[in-house]
Design an enzyme around this catalytic site. Structure first.
Site, short mmCIF file in Angstrom:
data_model
loop_
_atom_site.label_atom_id
_atom_site.label_comp_id
_atom_site.label_asym_id
_atom_site.label_seq_id
_atom_site.Cartn_x
_atom_site.Cartn_y
_atom_site.Cartn_z
N ASP A 1 60.48 131.26 37.25
CA ASP A 1 60.98 131.43 38.62
C ASP A 1 61.77 132.73 38.81
OD1 ASP A 1 59.78 129.11 39.38
OD2 ASP A 1 61.60 127.92 39.54
N ILE B 1 53.49 130.18 32.03
CA ILE B 1 53.65 128.83 32.60
C ILE B 1 52.60 128.55 33.68
CG2 ILE B 1 55.25 127.22 33.73
CD1 ILE B 1 56.38 128.08 31.07
N LYS C 1 68.33 124.09 44.34
CA LYS C 1 67.25 123.35 45.01
C LYS C 1 66.52 122.45 44.01
CE LYS C 1 63.12 125.40 45.57
NZ LYS C 1 62.00 124.62 45.02
N ASN C 2 66.18 123.01 42.85
CA ASN C 2 65.37 122.26 41.89
C ASN C 2 66.13 121.13 41.21
OD1 ASN C 2 63.24 123.84 42.55
ND2 ASN C 2 63.11 124.94 40.59
N CYS D 1 47.98 124.70 45.02
CA CYS D 1 49.23 125.44 45.13
C CYS D 1 48.92 126.90 44.85
CB CYS D 1 50.20 124.88 44.11
SG CYS D 1 51.66 125.85 43.87
N ARG E 1 62.37 128.25 51.95
CA ARG E 1 62.26 127.04 51.14
C ARG E 1 63.30 127.03 50.03
NH1 ARG E 1 57.06 126.57 48.34
NH2 ARG E 1 58.29 124.88 47.48
N ARG F 1 48.39 123.27 39.06
CA ARG F 1 49.51 122.33 39.02
C ARG F 1 49.09 120.86 39.13
NH1 ARG F 1 54.53 124.94 42.28
NH2 ARG F 1 55.77 123.73 40.84
N ASP G 1 48.75 115.16 35.95
CA ASP G 1 48.24 114.23 34.94
C ASP G 1 49.34 113.73 34.00
OD1 ASP G 1 48.27 116.98 34.19
OD2 ASP G 1 47.15 116.50 32.37
C1 UD1 Z 1 59.33 123.02 38.28
C2 UD1 Z 1 60.10 123.81 39.31
C3 UD1 Z 1 59.43 125.15 39.56
C4 UD1 Z 1 59.24 125.90 38.25
C5 UD1 Z 1 58.53 125.02 37.22
C6 UD1 Z 1 58.46 125.65 35.84
C7 UD1 Z 1 61.08 122.10 40.70
C8 UD1 Z 1 61.11 121.41 42.02
N1 UD1 Z 1 60.15 123.04 40.54
O1 UD1 Z 1 58.04 122.76 38.83
O2 UD1 Z 1 60.26 125.91 40.45
O3 UD1 Z 1 58.48 127.06 38.47
O4 UD1 Z 1 59.23 123.77 37.06
O5 UD1 Z 1 59.72 125.97 35.38
O6 UD1 Z 1 61.87 121.82 39.82
N2 UD1 Z 1 51.52 120.65 34.33
C9 UD1 Z 1 50.39 119.94 33.95
N3 UD1 Z 1 50.36 118.61 34.24
C10 UD1 Z 1 51.38 117.96 34.86
C11 UD1 Z 1 52.53 118.68 35.21
C12 UD1 Z 1 52.57 120.02 34.93
O7 UD1 Z 1 49.45 120.50 33.39
O8 UD1 Z 1 51.27 116.73 35.09
C13 UD1 Z 1 51.57 122.10 34.04
C14 UD1 Z 1 51.74 122.93 35.32
O9 UD1 Z 1 50.50 123.17 35.95
C15 UD1 Z 1 52.38 124.19 34.78
C16 UD1 Z 1 53.28 123.65 33.64
O10 UD1 Z 1 52.75 122.36 33.30
O11 UD1 Z 1 51.41 125.03 34.24
C17 UD1 Z 1 54.73 123.51 34.00
O12 UD1 Z 1 54.85 122.80 35.19
P1 UD1 Z 1 56.11 121.88 35.53
O13 UD1 Z 1 57.19 122.17 34.55
O14 UD1 Z 1 55.67 120.48 35.68
O15 UD1 Z 1 56.53 122.45 36.94
P2 UD1 Z 1 57.10 121.66 38.18
O16 UD1 Z 1 57.92 120.51 37.73
O17 UD1 Z 1 56.01 121.41 39.15
#
Ligand code: UD1
Length: 429
Positions: free
Chosen positions: A316, A338, A22-23, A125, A408, A130, A133
């Site tokens: 995950d 995370i 999925k991811n 979420c 999902r 999440r 930025d």
């Molecule tokens: C993806 C996966 C999700 C998985 C996660 C971490 C998909 C669709 N989803 O989510 O299943 O749990 O990676 O392996 O691939 N963060 C910030 N600012 C940002 C973006 C992220 O602070 O702009 C923080 C998030 O809040 C979190 C951490 O960075 O604490 C990691 O998040 P991120 O790797 O971005 O997760 P997703 O891409 O949303």
């Protein structure tokens, strides 16, 4: 609302086909926005999140066609053609974005191809704040003007995006994907450092390269991308779902038995596999998949594990591994680094008789001899599957409510488990 009912106590034996990830599929689908030609994806899982993104892409102007003939011939998974010849509405509405955070991945591609985009902020979420930025900062570094207006990210780059050097202060899977896609069509060279290295990133990079992108460093923490003027269509097979594979490996570890996870690759979840071996589970990589077995008479040994970006132990799989610890002989510790609120499965597991104490971001799990069936409620995707795993070993009946979370991310979960001997059924509500 559908529920899942499980009568615990059966071993798992047989074969489980592992679906496409999925991811990986979600960002790959967004990559269609980078080209007017057709992108064909093979091994696409049939999941609620994929349907949500199909609806979102459709609202932007992408033509989506499920190839019935090719799908019928495929081993598993579907073959879908995506054509974004005419993006007539570069606005990703809140109604669709709020259903799935990965929708924000349309931002980079639309901005790079059209020079403007308006994407709703995804909002809160269950597992943490999440923010997005890093997506915004990275695109701004590429020359985009971005403002937040009425809950929407409004982005423009009338002269096109420009290559840049951007260091991620924190590893982010989604932000790495958004910037990789945007940089593929930017002018000049982009160097991204401290990027995510997840297999889904590598899969996206390989697809982008098949579309004509110039990317170096896939699978490392530094990506160098030479922007090209145009990308073309491609045909790409989605990588197997390491989280689904890891989940079923944990299920077998808990129930005992022997299952071939067809299509699974242990290298994609090595850190979890190492912990399972520590617990006493046998994992053997074979040509067509991963064979997982455990003698149910030998108790599981506890372990400590801390979530980290890939190649570390995946967040995950955290809830599922904690569930395994619930029935191990002794105490183990799980630390979540995370997401700040990813222990929502704990109170539900405790309803089944688990002994868990939370200290900030760590959970001390003292194994119990036997979990007992009870009605429980799913709160997010991975938390819900952990309750299914617990139900497989609990004494008596467990019903898991609100399983739309499960739908999902897990394709036909009850069918796959039932085929290996589990007493599990879906109750349509
Ligand atoms: C993806 C996966 C999700 C998985 C996660 C971490 C998909 C669709 N989803 O989510 O299943 O749990 O990676 O392996 O691939 N963060 C910030 N600012 C940002 C973006 C992220 O602070 O702009 C923080 C998030 O809040 C979190 C951490 O960075 O604490 C990691 O998040 P991120 O790797 O971005 O997760 P997703 O891409 O949303």
């Amino acid at each position: 609302m559908d529920k899942i009912r499980i009568i615990g106590g059966n071993m798992l034996n047989g074969t489980i086909p592992v679906s496409g990830a999925k991811n990986a599929t979600l960002p790959l689908m967004c990559a269609t926005l980078l080209t007017e030609e057709t992108l064909t994806l093979e091994n696409v899982p049939d999941l609620a999140d994929i349907k949500t993104l199909i609806r979102l892409l459709g609202s932007l102007g992408t033509h989506v066609e499920i190839d019935g003939d090719a799908t019928a011939k495929a081993d598993i998974g579907r073959v879908i053609h995506f054509t974004s010849a005419d993006i007539n509405n570069p606005i990703a509405h809140y109604d669709l974005v709020k259903q799935m955070r990965a929708s924000v991945l349309v931002l980079g591609p639309m901005l790079a191809r059209l020079g403007h985009a308006k994407v709703s902020l995804p909002g809160g979420c269950a597992i943490g704040a999440r923010p997005v930025d890093l997506h915004i900062d990275g695109l701004t570094a590429m020359g985009a003007n971005i403002t937040i207006e009425d809950g929407y990210i409004v982005a423009s780059a009338p002269e096109g995006l420009k290559g840049c050097k951007f260091h991620f202060p924190k590893v982010s899977v989604g932000a790495t994907e958004n910037l990789m896609m945007a940089a593929s069509l930017a002018k000049g060279e982009t160097v991204l450092t401290n990027v995510a290295r997840e297999p889904e990133i590598v899969d996206l990079g390989q697809c982008l390269m098949a579309m004509g992108a110039k990317i170096e460093g896939l699978g490392t923490d530094k990506l160098t991308i030479q922007g090209v003027e145009k990308l073309h269509g491609a045909h790409h097979r989605v990588v197997c779902d390491r989280i689904e594979a890891g989940t079923y490996a944990i299920a077998v570890a808990m129930t005992g038995g022997e299952v071939l996870l067809k299509g699974a690759n242990m290298c994609l979840f090595k850190a979890t596999a190492e912990k399972l071996k520590e617990a006493g589970v046998t994992l053997k990589q074979e040509e067509n998949g991963l064979r997982v077995s455990r003698d149910p008479k030998v108790p599981l040994k506890p372990f400590d594990a801390m979530t980290e970006p890939f190649p570390g132990f995946a967040t995950d799989l955290q809830a599922q591994m904690m569930t395994l610890l619930c029935i191990a002989e002794g105490a183990g510790m799980i630390t979540e680094t995370i997401f700040e609120n990813r222990f929502m499965h704990v109170p539900e597991l405790m309803r089944l008789g688990a002994n868990i104490t939370i200290h900030n971001s760590s959970a001390l799990v003292r194994g119990v001899k036997q979990l007992k069936g009870a009605p429980v409620m799913a709160t997010d995707l991975r938390a819900s599957v952990s309750l299914v795993l617990a139900g497989l070993v609990a004494n008596g009946e467990t019903t898991v409510d609100r399983i739309y979370h499960l739908d999902r991310g897990y394709e036909r979960i009850e069918e796959k488990l039932r085929a290996c001997g589990a007493n599990i059924e879906r109750i349509h509500g």
